[in-house]
Design a protein around this motif. Sequence first.
Motif, PDB file in Angstrom:
ATOM      1  N   PRO A 191       0.835  -1.598   0.042  1.00 28.66           N
ATOM      2  CA  PRO A 191       0.033   0.318  -0.091  1.00 28.66           C
ATOM      3  C   PRO A 191       0.863   0.940  -0.002  1.00 28.66           C
ATOM      4  O   PRO A 191       1.785   1.180   0.800  1.00 28.66           O
ATOM      5  N   ALA A 192       0.217   2.438  -0.974  1.00 28.13           N
ATOM      6  CA  ALA A 192       1.527   3.276  -0.924  1.00 28.13           C
ATOM      7  C   ALA A 192       0.719   4.769  -0.328  1.00 28.13           C
ATOM      8  O   ALA A 192       0.210   4.319   0.991  1.00 28.13           O
ATOM      9  N   THR A 193       1.988   5.425   0.437  1.00 30.13           N
ATOM     10  CA  THR A 193       1.625   5.966   1.311  1.00 30.13           C
ATOM     11  C   THR A 193       1.596   7.710   0.753  1.00 30.13           C
ATOM     12  O   THR A 193       2.100   7.514  -0.346  1.00 30.13           O
ATOM     13  N   PHE A 203       8.215   7.168   8.691  1.00 26.90           N
ATOM     14  CA  PHE A 203       8.043   6.534   9.772  1.00 26.90           C
ATOM     15  C   PHE A 203       6.529   6.849  10.089  1.00 26.90           C
ATOM     16  O   PHE A 203       6.279   5.530  10.063  1.00 26.90           O
ATOM     17  N   PHE A 204       6.270   7.909  10.384  1.00 27.63           N
ATOM     18  CA  PHE A 204       5.245   7.223  10.931  1.00 27.63           C
ATOM     19  C   PHE A 204       3.908   7.721  10.066  1.00 27.63           C
ATOM     20  O   PHE A 204       2.662   6.792  10.054  1.00 27.63           O
ATOM     21  N   GLU A 205       3.770   8.230   8.425  1.00 26.39           N
ATOM     22  CA  GLU A 205       3.224   7.982   7.635  1.00 26.39           C
ATOM     23  C   GLU A 205       3.274   6.561   7.369  1.00 26.39           C
ATOM     24  O   GLU A 205       2.332   5.616   6.946  1.00 26.39           O
ATOM     25  N   GLU A 206       4.502   5.722   6.938  1.00 26.00           N
ATOM     26  CA  GLU A 206       4.054   4.664   7.085  1.00 26.00           C
ATOM     27  C   GLU A 206       3.528   3.521   8.129  1.00 26.00           C
ATOM     28  O   GLU A 206       3.350   2.774   7.355  1.00 26.00           O
ATOM     29  N   LEU A 207       3.896   3.914   9.197  1.00 26.23           N
ATOM     30  CA  LEU A 207       3.402   3.222  10.183  1.00 26.23           C
ATOM     31  C   LEU A 207       1.881   3.606   9.989  1.00 26.23           C
ATOM     32  O   LEU A 207       1.093   1.961  10.233  1.00 26.23           O
ATOM     33  N   ARG A 208       1.707   4.310  10.107  1.00 26.21           N
ATOM     34  CA  ARG A 208      -0.334   4.847   9.587  1.00 26.21           C
ATOM     35  C   ARG A 208      -0.804   4.124   8.844  1.00 26.21           C
ATOM     36  O   ARG A 208      -1.955   3.382   9.143  1.00 26.21           O
ATOM     37  N   VAL A 209      -0.095   3.955   7.347  1.00 25.68           N
ATOM     38  CA  VAL A 209      -0.120   3.095   6.306  1.00 25.68           C
ATOM     39  C   VAL A 209      -0.964   1.882   6.643  1.00 25.68           C
ATOM     40  O   VAL A 209      -2.539   1.042   6.241  1.00 25.68           O
ATOM     41  N   TRP A 210       0.785   1.285   6.584  1.00 23.74           N
ATOM     42  CA  TRP A 210       0.570  -0.620   7.233  1.00 23.74           C
ATOM     43  C   TRP A 210      -0.493  -0.642   8.221  1.00 23.74           C
ATOM     44  O   TRP A 210      -1.054  -2.233   8.545  1.00 23.74           O
ATOM     45  N   MET A 211       0.128  -0.149   9.357  1.00 21.67           N
ATOM     46  CA  MET A 211      -1.026  -0.119  10.694  1.00 21.67           C
ATOM     47  C   MET A 211      -2.444  -0.786   9.760  1.00 21.67           C
ATOM     48  O   MET A 211      -2.858  -1.915  10.363  1.00 21.67           O
ATOM     49  N   ALA A 212      -3.395   0.154   9.196  1.00 20.02           N
ATOM     50  CA  ALA A 212      -4.285  -0.061   8.740  1.00 20.02           C
ATOM     51  C   ALA A 212      -4.524  -1.334   8.233  1.00 20.02           C
ATOM     52  O   ALA A 212      -5.184  -2.162   7.427  1.00 20.02           O
TER      53      ALA A 212
END
Length: 457
Positions: A191-193, A203-212
Motif C-alpha cells: 500500500p502506498a503512502t 516513519f509515522f506515515e508508513e506506520l499509519r498506512v501499514w497498521m491499517a
Amino acid sequence: MAPGRGGLQPDAITALAADAYVYGSPLVRQLSAVQACLREGCGMLAPAPFNDFAHAAGPAAPGTRVPFAPADLVDALAQLDLSGGPVRLHVPDTGGAYYVLQFVDAWGNAFAYLGPRATGTGEGDWMVVPPGWAGTVPDAVSGVIDAPTSVVSVVGRLACDGPDDMPRVRALQQELTLTHLGDRAHRTGLPATESGVPGELRFFEELRVWMADFPPSAADRAHQDRFQPLGLLEEGLSPYVSAGPALVGALGRGLALGRLRVEEAARRPADATGGPQGAWQTVPHLRDHNLDHFGVGTLDSPEWTIPDRDASYLVRAVAARRGRWLPHGYEALYAHTSRDSRGRPLDGAHRYVLRLAPPPPVRAFWSLTVYDSPGGHLVVNAAERYAVGDRTPGLVHGADGSLTLHLSAQRPKDPAQEANWLPVPAGAFRPVLRLHLPEQALLDGHYVLPPLERRGT
C-alpha cells in the motif's frame, strides 16, 4: 482527531511517539524489507515478485558482501501476498537433509516452520491462507498454515555440503514452488503512502498506512489505540502533510528517543548469555515476542513466550533491529565471540584451539565459520575451507570422542591438526557457531561452549 490534540502537551507527544517507535518499528522494518526484496533483491538474492521464490546461487563465499552469511546453507526467500486468496506451497523430499522454511508475518513474528523438526523431510503440499479465510481445504494437502497478515515472508535455508552438493540443492530449488489459488488478483506492491509527507515524518506515515492494512492481534490493537493523538489511526488523507512545526518537532524528538531506546537494548540484550572472558554469546530468546499466533512448528509454552506483553514490544523491536528473520532458539542457535579465554581480541597473527569435549549436542548439524572483523565477511584462503562442523569429512576425534579444532592463518604442519583446521584471516576475526536443532542442554546452559585457547605468543 487531529494529531497532537486532545490536551496532550509537546512533552507528552514526544513520550508517546517514542513508544510508537518501539511498538511500530518492527512493522516498518519488515515491510520495508519486503518492498526492497520485491524491487532490488535481498543480500545474495535477486528481486522476485510476490508469490515466487528467489534462490541463491550457492552458499556464501569470499566476495559475498552480506555480513555473516552462512557458508553451508543456501538461502531461499519468498514474499507472499494473500490478498487475492490462498497460496499453495510445494515442498520437495530432501531425503533426510536439513532444511527449514520459516514464516514471518508483517509485524516480524515467526508463526510457523516447516522442516525436519516440525514436519519431517518428506514431500508435501501446504496451503497458506489469509486472515479470516473460511474456504474448503483440498484433501491432497498436508496441512494449512494460517497467516496472521495478508503479506508474509517465507525464509528458507537449505543445507549444502559444498560445491559438489549444489546439483542436489538446485534440484530442490526447482521443486520448491508456489501457486496462487485465489479468485482475485494479488498485489504487485505494498500500500502506498502519501507523497507530500516531510521526510522527518516518513516513519509515522508508513506506520499509519501499514497498521491499517496489516492489523495486529486484538490484544495489540488495544495498545495501538493509545497512539490516536499522534494521528496514527487517521484514515484517508495523511495528517502529516500539513503538520505544524510544533508537532513535527515533538514527533521528531520522540522518534530519536525511541530509536535510542531500541539501540541501547540491542547493545545489551537482557537474555544474552554472559559468562567468563571469551565466553560465546547467544541470544536464544530473541523471537519469544510472538504471543498470539502459533502455527505449524511453533512452541506455545512459557519457556518460549514473554509473559509481559508490554515488554515484548521492546524485544520485538530489538529482534527487528539486530537480526531480521532469525529463527527461534529451538530451531537454530547462533553463538559468536571476539575474544579468547583470557579476554584478548582474536587475531590471525596467533593460533587458537577450540576443544569440544564432547561436540555440541544437536539433532541436525553444527558448523563453525570465521569472518573478518568488523566487516563480517569470508576471506579467501588457500584451502578453500570456510566452515568446519559435524558434516566435514575426515575430522580426527580423540579417543574420548572429543574434537579439537585448530584455527590459524597458516596451515598446521601436523597432519592430524590439518584435518581439523579452519583457516582464519590475517587480522581481527570473529567466529560464529551455528547449532541447528539444538538439544535442551544447549538451550538451558548445561552444555557450555568452551572459549578459544590461544597457543604460542
